[in-house]
Design an enzyme around this catalytic site. Structure first.
Site, short mmCIF file in Angstrom:
data_model
loop_
_atom_site.label_atom_id
_atom_site.label_comp_id
_atom_site.label_asym_id
_atom_site.label_seq_id
_atom_site.Cartn_x
_atom_site.Cartn_y
_atom_site.Cartn_z
N CYS A 36 -5.16 6.08 -4.18
CA CYS A 36 -4.43 4.81 -4.02
C CYS A 36 -3.00 5.04 -4.52
CB CYS A 36 -5.13 3.73 -4.84
SG CYS A 36 -4.24 2.16 -4.82
N CYS B 274 0.87 -1.18 0.00
CA CYS B 274 0.00 0.00 0.00
C CYS B 274 0.90 1.23 0.00
CB CYS B 274 -0.89 -0.02 1.23
SG CYS B 274 -1.92 1.43 1.38
#
Ligand SMILES: N[C@@H](CCC[C@H](N)C(=O)O)C(=O)O
Length: 258
Positions: free
Chosen positions: A197, A74
């Site tokens: 993201c 991430c």
């Protein structure tokens, strides 16, 4: 059980962060992690991240999506964890940490965190989209009316239809300038649109460069949660020296109780 937690956000991608250097967090309790991330029955977040000890680097990152499952890299979470490590006094302005996809380095200046991502060796280019792995899998697709799209529903169709059970994150893109793009992302494991993201915008920058949509090796990506900058070097068949840069801030802290 009681445990302090810290909430961070990086361009609107939000995370519950826990200092797990004493290894007290129940890491296999998927239901608990999903409940903590639940926006009505818990704290609410796109994911939960543990900061743990590592023998070779400053710290280790362990990432869970909001469905409670441990997942791949991430980018925004990594940037938030660097800000958290600074807050905890583990690092000053430079960091080296290990995540599921390998070792990352980062610099922090104020609330801006610049994170080095892993090299990307391959981009699969199809007529309608590209697919690449920037630590997590990403589908990148140019669309005509980004603002009007139903991203949760269109993203879910592709995530399940094209990529099956393992799935992929789905990025819908429109070009806004010679070296800038607008992006909306459907994230697997959240199973919804998130405001940003990090591995996704990195994938968009590289895929757009590969497609010849930009010739710059420094790309601005505007997400619903804010702006990120991606820079990179072009290698033989892939990309190296990939950096993801943008803000990461602590928004509140509290105590988890279960
Ligand atoms: N929000 C993240 C990506 C998190 C991982 C993703 N949901 C997956 O499971 O692949 C980012 O900032 O990169």
């Amino acid at each position: 059980m009681k445990l302090d937690f810290f909430k961070y956000q990086g361009t609107g991608n939000d995370f519950v962060l826990v200092d797990n250097r004493h290894e007290i967090f129940p890491k296999n309790d998927t239901k608990l992690i999903a409940k903590i991330c639940d926006r009505r029955f818990g704290v609410g977040a796109d994911g939960l991240i543990l900061l743990e000890n590592d023998r070779m680097t400053d710290f280790k990152m362990v990432y869970y999506n909001s469905d409670g499952g441990e997942s791949t890299m991430c980018g925004n979470g990594g940037r938030c964890l660097v800000a958290f490590a600074k807050y905890l006094g583990i690092i000053d302005t430079e960091a080296t940490f290990v995540a599921i996809d390998g070792i990352h380095t980062a610099q922090i200046r104020g609330d801006i965190v610049k994170l080095k991502m892993q090299d990307v060796e391959e981009i699969k280019v199809k007529p309608q989209y590209s697919f690449l792995d920037t630590g997590s899998p990403h589908h990148v697709q140019l669309v005509d009316a980004l603002d009007d799209m139903d991203v949760p529903s269109e993203g879910a169709k592709l995530r399940y239809g094209l990529y099956g059970k393992p799935g992929s994150n789905i990025n819908f893109v429109s070009q806004s300038g010679a070296d800038s793009f607008n992006v909306r992302t459907y994230e697997r494991g959240v199973e919804n649109e998130t405001l940003s993201c990090g591995t996704g915008v990195t994938a968009v920058a590289l895929a757009m460069h590969r497609a010849g949509k930009t010739v710059s090796n420094q790309v601005q990506v505007n997400t619903p949660g804010g702006e990120l900058e991606i820079s990179f070097d072009v290698a033989n068949s892939g990309y190296t020296e990939i950096y993801l840069k943008g803000p990461a801030t602590q928004v509140f802290k509290g105590t988890l109780e279960w």
